[in-house]
Design a protein around this motif. Structure first.
Motif, PDB file in Angstrom:
ATOM      1  N   TRP A 133       0.784  -1.285  -0.015  1.00 32.96           N
ATOM      2  CA  TRP A 133      -0.150  -0.072   0.002  1.00 32.96           C
ATOM      3  C   TRP A 133       0.718   1.284  -0.112  1.00 32.96           C
ATOM      4  CZ3 TRP A 133      -5.468   0.008   1.294  1.00 32.96           C
ATOM      5  CH2 TRP A 133      -6.079  -1.319   1.356  1.00 32.96           C
ATOM      6  N   ARG A 134       0.485   2.292  -0.774  1.00 34.93           N
ATOM      7  CA  ARG A 134       1.168   3.591  -0.602  1.00 34.93           C
ATOM      8  C   ARG A 134       0.727   4.363   0.203  1.00 34.93           C
ATOM      9  NH1 ARG A 134       4.840   4.276  -3.849  1.00 34.93           N
ATOM     10  NH2 ARG A 134       4.111   3.186  -5.561  1.00 34.93           N
ATOM     11  N   VAL A 135       1.471   5.354   0.772  1.00 34.71           N
ATOM     12  CA  VAL A 135       0.821   6.562   1.799  1.00 34.71           C
ATOM     13  C   VAL A 135       0.468   7.486   0.871  1.00 34.71           C
ATOM     14  CG1 VAL A 135       1.762   7.776   3.600  1.00 34.71           C
ATOM     15  CG2 VAL A 135       2.364   5.439   3.571  1.00 34.71           C
ATOM     16  N   THR A 136      -0.912   7.848   0.836  1.00 33.55           N
ATOM     17  CA  THR A 136      -1.156   8.856   0.243  1.00 33.55           C
ATOM     18  C   THR A 136      -1.449  10.304   0.840  1.00 33.55           C
ATOM     19  OG1 THR A 136      -3.420   8.197   0.116  1.00 33.55           O
ATOM     20  CG2 THR A 136      -1.908   7.639  -1.844  1.00 33.55           C
TER      21      THR A 136
ATOM     22  N   ASP B 283     -12.256   5.172  -0.596  1.00 32.14           N
ATOM     23  CA  ASP B 283     -11.303   4.680  -1.668  1.00 32.14           C
ATOM     24  C   ASP B 283      -9.945   4.623  -1.204  1.00 32.14           C
ATOM     25  OD1 ASP B 283     -10.830   7.360  -1.648  1.00 32.14           O
ATOM     26  OD2 ASP B 283     -11.105   7.747  -3.633  1.00 32.14           O
ATOM     27  N   HIS B 284      -9.843   4.585   0.199  1.00 31.49           N
ATOM     28  CA  HIS B 284      -8.394   4.462   0.675  1.00 31.49           C
ATOM     29  C   HIS B 284      -8.715   3.922   2.326  1.00 31.49           C
ATOM     30  CE1 HIS B 284     -10.111   8.444   1.981  1.00 31.49           C
ATOM     31  NE2 HIS B 284      -9.599   8.362   3.176  1.00 31.49           N
ATOM     32  N   TRP B 285      -7.701   3.604   2.810  1.00 35.46           N
ATOM     33  CA  TRP B 285      -7.642   3.124   4.392  1.00 35.46           C
ATOM     34  C   TRP B 285      -7.198   4.373   5.075  1.00 35.46           C
ATOM     35  CZ3 TRP B 285      -6.075  -2.683   4.933  1.00 35.46           C
ATOM     36  CH2 TRP B 285      -7.160  -3.443   4.684  1.00 35.46           C
ATOM     37  N   ARG B 286      -7.463   4.347   6.352  1.00 30.33           N
ATOM     38  CA  ARG B 286      -6.727   5.342   7.255  1.00 30.33           C
ATOM     39  C   ARG B 286      -6.321   4.650   8.518  1.00 30.33           C
ATOM     40  NH1 ARG B 286      -9.598  10.354   9.840  1.00 30.33           N
ATOM     41  NH2 ARG B 286     -10.834   9.147  10.788  1.00 30.33           N
ATOM     42  N   ILE B 287      -4.928   4.545   8.868  1.00 24.36           N
ATOM     43  CA  ILE B 287      -4.635   4.161  10.289  1.00 24.36           C
ATOM     44  C   ILE B 287      -4.095   5.242  11.185  1.00 24.36           C
ATOM     45  CG2 ILE B 287      -4.051   1.920   9.570  1.00 24.36           C
ATOM     46  CD1 ILE B 287      -1.160   2.634   9.624  1.00 24.36           C
ATOM     47  N   THR B 288      -4.107   5.238  12.287  1.00 22.95           N
ATOM     48  CA  THR B 288      -3.832   6.440  13.130  1.00 22.95           C
ATOM     49  C   THR B 288      -2.934   5.841  14.300  1.00 22.95           C
ATOM     50  OG1 THR B 288      -5.917   7.532  12.642  1.00 22.95           O
ATOM     51  CG2 THR B 288      -4.628   8.424  14.597  1.00 22.95           C
ATOM     52  N   VAL B 289      -1.714   6.312  14.217  1.00 14.09           N
ATOM     53  CA  VAL B 289      -0.731   5.777  14.939  1.00 14.09           C
ATOM     54  C   VAL B 289      -0.054   6.872  16.331  1.00 14.09           C
ATOM     55  CG1 VAL B 289       1.858   4.693  15.269  1.00 14.09           C
ATOM     56  CG2 VAL B 289       0.034   4.564  13.076  1.00 14.09           C
ATOM     57  N   LYS B 290      -0.259   6.413  17.581  1.00 11.38           N
ATOM     58  CA  LYS B 290       0.263   6.945  18.651  1.00 11.38           C
ATOM     59  C   LYS B 290       2.068   6.611  18.755  1.00 11.38           C
ATOM     60  CE  LYS B 290       0.523   8.957  22.689  1.00 11.38           C
ATOM     61  NZ  LYS B 290       0.248   8.466  23.837  1.00 11.38           N
TER      62      LYS B 290
ATOM     63  N   PHE C  50      -2.082   8.101   8.620  1.00  7.87           N
ATOM     64  CA  PHE C  50      -1.840   7.842   7.147  1.00  7.87           C
ATOM     65  C   PHE C  50      -2.757   7.189   6.574  1.00  7.87           C
ATOM     66  CE2 PHE C  50       2.213   6.745   9.930  1.00  7.87           C
ATOM     67  CZ  PHE C  50       3.013   7.646   9.393  1.00  7.87           C
ATOM     68  N   THR C  51      -3.199   8.099   5.291  1.00  8.88           N
ATOM     69  CA  THR C  51      -4.025   7.350   4.511  1.00  8.88           C
ATOM     70  C   THR C  51      -3.193   6.435   3.370  1.00  8.88           C
ATOM     71  OG1 THR C  51      -4.218   9.297   3.029  1.00  8.88           O
ATOM     72  CG2 THR C  51      -5.901   8.908   4.591  1.00  8.88           C
ATOM     73  N   LEU C  52      -3.909   5.637   3.071  1.00 10.47           N
ATOM     74  CA  LEU C  52      -3.090   4.384   2.179  1.00 10.47           C
ATOM     75  C   LEU C  52      -4.038   3.758   0.814  1.00 10.47           C
ATOM     76  CD1 LEU C  52      -2.209   2.832   5.502  1.00 10.47           C
ATOM     77  CD2 LEU C  52      -0.293   3.222   3.875  1.00 10.47           C
ATOM     78  N   GLU C  53      -3.342   3.741  -0.185  1.00  8.43           N
ATOM     79  CA  GLU C  53      -4.032   3.043  -1.294  1.00  8.43           C
ATOM     80  C   GLU C  53      -3.383   1.976  -1.767  1.00  8.43           C
ATOM     81  OE1 GLU C  53      -5.080   6.293  -4.219  1.00  8.43           O
ATOM     82  OE2 GLU C  53      -5.649   7.594  -2.345  1.00  8.43           O
ATOM     83  N   PRO C  54      -3.968   0.854  -2.238  1.00  7.39           N
ATOM     84  CA  PRO C  54      -3.155  -0.278  -2.624  1.00  7.39           C
ATOM     85  C   PRO C  54      -2.222   0.193  -3.915  1.00  7.39           C
ATOM     86  CG  PRO C  54      -5.368  -0.694  -2.734  1.00  7.39           C
ATOM     87  CD  PRO C  54      -5.244   0.455  -2.414  1.00  7.39           C
ATOM     88  N   VAL C  55      -1.005  -0.352  -4.191  1.00  3.53           N
ATOM     89  CA  VAL C  55      -0.145   0.131  -5.123  1.00  3.53           C
ATOM     90  C   VAL C  55      -0.409  -0.621  -6.368  1.00  3.53           C
ATOM     91  CG1 VAL C  55       2.398  -0.382  -5.929  1.00  3.53           C
ATOM     92  CG2 VAL C  55       2.038   0.388  -3.507  1.00  3.53           C
ATOM     93  N   ASP C  56      -1.197  -1.691  -6.313  1.00  5.68           N
ATOM     94  CA  ASP C  56      -1.642  -2.177  -7.562  1.00  5.68           C
ATOM     95  C   ASP C  56      -2.894  -1.562  -8.134  1.00  5.68           C
ATOM     96  OD1 ASP C  56      -3.688  -3.140  -5.901  1.00  5.68           O
ATOM     97  OD2 ASP C  56      -2.956  -5.261  -5.659  1.00  5.68           O
ATOM     98  N   GLY C  57      -3.594  -0.944  -7.535  1.00  8.65           N
ATOM     99  CA  GLY C  57      -4.610  -0.145  -8.142  1.00  8.65           C
ATOM    100  C   GLY C  57      -5.865  -0.942  -7.762  1.00  8.65           C
ATOM    101  N   GLY C  58      -5.891  -1.984  -7.471  1.00 10.45           N
ATOM    102  CA  GLY C  58      -7.109  -2.751  -7.136  1.00 10.45           C
ATOM    103  C   GLY C  58      -8.014  -2.216  -6.116  1.00 10.45           C
ATOM    104  N   ASP C  59      -9.035  -3.227  -5.621  1.00 13.36           N
ATOM    105  CA  ASP C  59     -10.081  -2.592  -4.835  1.00 13.36           C
ATOM    106  C   ASP C  59      -9.424  -2.450  -3.417  1.00 13.36           C
ATOM    107  OD1 ASP C  59     -11.913  -2.983  -6.685  1.00 13.36           O
ATOM    108  OD2 ASP C  59     -12.778  -5.022  -6.125  1.00 13.36           O
ATOM    109  N   VAL C  60     -10.361  -1.493  -2.823  1.00 11.10           N
ATOM    110  CA  VAL C  60      -9.752  -1.230  -1.356  1.00 11.10           C
ATOM    111  C   VAL C  60     -10.760  -2.195  -0.329  1.00 11.10           C
ATOM    112  CG1 VAL C  60      -9.995   0.227   0.465  1.00 11.10           C
ATOM    113  CG2 VAL C  60      -8.847   0.952  -1.821  1.00 11.10           C
ATOM    114  N   PRO C  61     -10.513  -2.947   0.150  1.00 15.12           N
ATOM    115  CA  PRO C  61     -11.249  -4.229   0.995  1.00 15.12           C
ATOM    116  C   PRO C  61     -12.134  -3.292   1.694  1.00 15.12           C
ATOM    117  CG  PRO C  61      -9.067  -4.819   0.929  1.00 15.12           C
ATOM    118  CD  PRO C  61      -9.060  -3.493   0.497  1.00 15.12           C
TER     119      PRO C  61
END
Ligand SMILES: Cc1cc2nc3c(=O)[nH]c(=O)nc-3n(C[C@H](O)[C@H](O)[C@H](O)COP(=O)(O)OP(=O)(O)OC[C@H]3O[C@@H](n4cnc5c(N)ncnc54)[C@H](O)[C@@H]3O)c2cc1C
Ligand code: HEM
Length: 405
Positions: A158-161, A218-225, A173-184
Motif C-alpha cells: 500500500w502507498r501512503v497518500t 477509496d482508501h484506508w486510514r490508520i492512526t498511530v500513537k 496515514f491514508t493508504l491506497e493499494p499500489v496495484d490500483g485494485g479494490d480497497v477491501p
C-alpha cells in the motif's frame, strides 16, 4: 474431545504445567528462535522483551487444557476467535503449528524433566493438537473470507497518500493499494497488520492498527500513537519507525482487515467509550454511521490526558452535524482554556462510569488501556448492562479479566 486416558494424565499434571507455564514458554521461545530465526520477523519483539506474549501463549494452552478436563468454565469461542483473527492478520500457516508444537512439547520436557513420561508427553501432545486444529480451521475460514487462495500470502503493498498530525505524537496515514485494485471493506473495529522493514538490518516487525477511516472509502486510514520510552523502557519500535521514517509516497505491507470485535453492533443505541489512542475504532464507527445510519443514537465518551493529546478533536463538529443523535462527553485529566469544542463540554479528571449516559438497550464498545477498560466495564456491569452487550478491544496481547470489579 480429549481421550479419557489423556484427560486423566492432563488433570494430574496440569498443576505442574500451570506452575511452570511461564518458564516453559520462555524455554520454548529460546528453542524456537534458535531453530527458526526467521520467526523473529513475525513475533513482536517488544512483547517478547516485556514478557506479555509469553504469558499469553502459556495462559492459552493451560486454560485450554483446564477447559478440556472440565476444570474451567471460560467460554472458549471468543478466545479462539481473538487468537485466530490475530494469527490470520499475521499470515500464520498450518505448517508453523508443527514447528511450534514440536518446540513447545520439547520445552515441557526440558522444564519438567523425568515427570514427563511417554504417556504425559502423548497427553499434552493431544491437548496441543486439539487446540491447534481448532485454530487452523478458524484461520482457514478467515483467509478464505478475505478472498485469499490457499497458501496465498496475506501481505499487499500500500502507498501512503496522505499524512495528518492529529495530536501530539499522533499521526494518521491514508493508504491506497499500489496495484490500483479494490480497497477491501471492513467492519468498524477491525484492524490491519502493518509489516515494516526496520533500518540497520534489524529485520521485519509487524503490529496491528485499527482502521480509523470510513469503510467503503477509496482508501484506508490508520492512526498511530508514538510510544515513547521511559524509565529504562525503550521507545516503541514500529510506532517510532512509522513516525520517523514513513511519509507520503512510502509503501507499507498491510494484511487484509481482521478482528472479531465490531464497534457498531446492533441498530439501537450505541455507546462508544475510549481513552487515548483507543479512539481509533470509534472513529471508524462514527464515520461509518454518519453515512449508513445517521439517525442512530450514539453516545461517545472519550478520555484523554489533555486537549493537545486528543486526536480527531477537530472532527467533532463535523461528526455532530452529520449525526444529529450523537452525544459526546469528554474527560481530560488537565482541562485548559479553549478545550471546549462546540457542541461538546469537557469534564476534568477521569471518566466516572456512574456519569456515563446510558440507554437500557445500549450496545457498548470499549477501547483504551486495560485499567481504564476494567474500571468502565465494571461500572457498566454494576449499572445493569448485560455482559454480552459490552465488546472491547485490547491494543496488546490478552483479554480483560472476567470479574465485575
Ligand atoms: C487490535 C489492535 C489494534 C491496535 N490499534 C492501534 C491504533 O489504532 N493505533 C495505535 O497507535 N496503536 C494501535 N495498536 C497498538 C500497536 O499495535 C502497537 O502495539 C503500538 O504501536 C506499539 O508498538 P511499537 O512497536 O511502537 O512498540 P513495541 O516496540 O512493541 O513496544 C511496546 C511496549 O512494549 C514494552 N517494551 C518494549 N521493549 C521492552 C523492553 N526491552 N523491556 C520492557 N518493556 C519493553 C514497552 O512497554 C513498550 O512501550 C493496536 C493493537 C492491537 C492489538
Ligand atoms: C496452539 C497453538 C497456539 C496458541 C495456543 C497460540 C496462542 C496465541 C495467543 C494467546 C496469542 C495472543 C493473542 C492476543 O491476545 O492478541 C497469540 C499471538 C501470536 N501468535 Fe500464536 N498461538 C499458537 C500458535 C502459533 C503459531 C503456530 C505461530 C506461528 C509461528 C504463532 C504466532 C503468533 C504471533 C506472531 C502472535 C502475535 C504475537 C505478538 O505479536 O506479540 N502462534 N498466539
Amino acid at each position: 474431545m480429549l481421550s479419557e486416558s489423556s484427560a486423566a494424565v492432563v488433570t494430574a499434571t496440569l498443576p505442574a504445567v500451570q506452575a511452570h507455564g511461564t518458564e516453559i514458554t520462555g524455554r520454548f521461545y529460546q528453542r524456537l528462535f534458535a531453530a527458526h530465526p526467521e520467526l523473529l520477523n513475525i513475533f513482536n519483539r517488544g512483547n517478547q522483551a516485556s514478557g506479555a506474549q509469553k504469558a499469553a501463549l502459556a495462559g492459552a494452552v493451560v486454560a485450554y487444557a483446564a477447559h478440556l478436563t472440565g476444570g474451567a468454565t471460560v467460554p472458549w469461542g471468543p478466545i479462539l476467535d481473538r487468537i485466530a483473527h490475530k494469527h490470520a492478520s499475521l499470515g500464520i500457516t498450518p505448517d508453523q503449528y508443527t514447528i511450534v508444537g514440536r518446540h513447545l512439547l520439547a520445552a515441557v520436557g526440558e522444564v519438567l524433566g523425568e515427570a514427563v513420561t511417554p504417556e504425559v508427553a502423548a497427553a499434552w501432545d493431544e491437548v496441543y493438537w486439539l487446540l491447534a486444529c481448532e485454530l487452523i480451521a478458524r484461520e482457514a475460514r478467515l483467509y478464505a473470507g478475505a478472498g485469499l487462495a490457499e497458501g496465498e500470502p496475506v501481505w499487499r503493498e500500500w502507498r501512503v497518500t496522505g499524512q495528518t498530525e492529529e495530536a501530539v505524537d499522533v499521526v494518521s496515514f491514508t493508504l491506497e493499494p499500489v496495484d490500483g485494485g479494490d480497497v477491501p471493506g471492513f467492519t468498524p473495529g477491525q484492524y490491519t497488520s502493518v509489516a515494516v522493514d526496520l533500518d540497520h538490518g534489524r529485520g521485519q516487525q509487524i503490529r496491528q492498527y485499527s482502521l480509523s477511516g470510513r469503510p467503503g472509502a477509496d482508501h484506508w486510514r490508520i492512526t498511530v500513537k508514538r510510544v515513547r520510552g521511559h524509565a529504562g523502557v525503550p521507545d516503541g519500535v514500529v510506532s517510532t519507525f512509522l513516525h520517523e521514517h514513513v511519509s507520503i509516497g512510502a509503501t507499507l505491507r498491510l494484511s487484509p482487515p481482521f478482528g472479531e470485535v465490531s464497534a457498531v453492533t446492533g441498530d439501537g443505541p450505541l455507546l462508544l467509550v475510549s481513552a487515548g489512542i483507543g479512539l481509533t475504532p470509534a472513529m471508524a464507527a462514527l464515520e461509518h454511521l454518519a453515512v449508513t445510519a445517521p439517525e442512530r443514537p450514539v453516545v461517545l465518551v472519550h478520555a484523554d490526558r489533555a486537549g493537545a493529546a486528543h486526536a480527531f478533536r477537530a472532527e467533532l463538529p463535523r461528526l455532530h452535524a452529520a449525526l444529529p443523535n450523537l452525544r459526546t462527553t469528554l474527560w481530560y485529566e488537565r482541562v485548559e482554556p479553549g478545550d471546549e469544542v462546540d457542541p461538546v463540554a469537557v469534564s476534568p479528571g477521569r471518566v466516572d462510569p456512574k456519569m456515563i449516559p446510558l440507554s437500557p438497550d445500549s450496545h457498548v464498545h470499549l477501547c483504551g488501556p486495560l485499567p481504564f477498560m476494567n474500571t468502565v466495564r465494571g461500572g457498566l456491569l454494576r449499572r445493569g448492562v448485560p455482559v454480552e452487550r459490552i465488546a472491547y478491544e485490547v491494543f496488546g496481547p490478552g483479554m480483560l479479566r472476567d470479574d465485575r470489579g
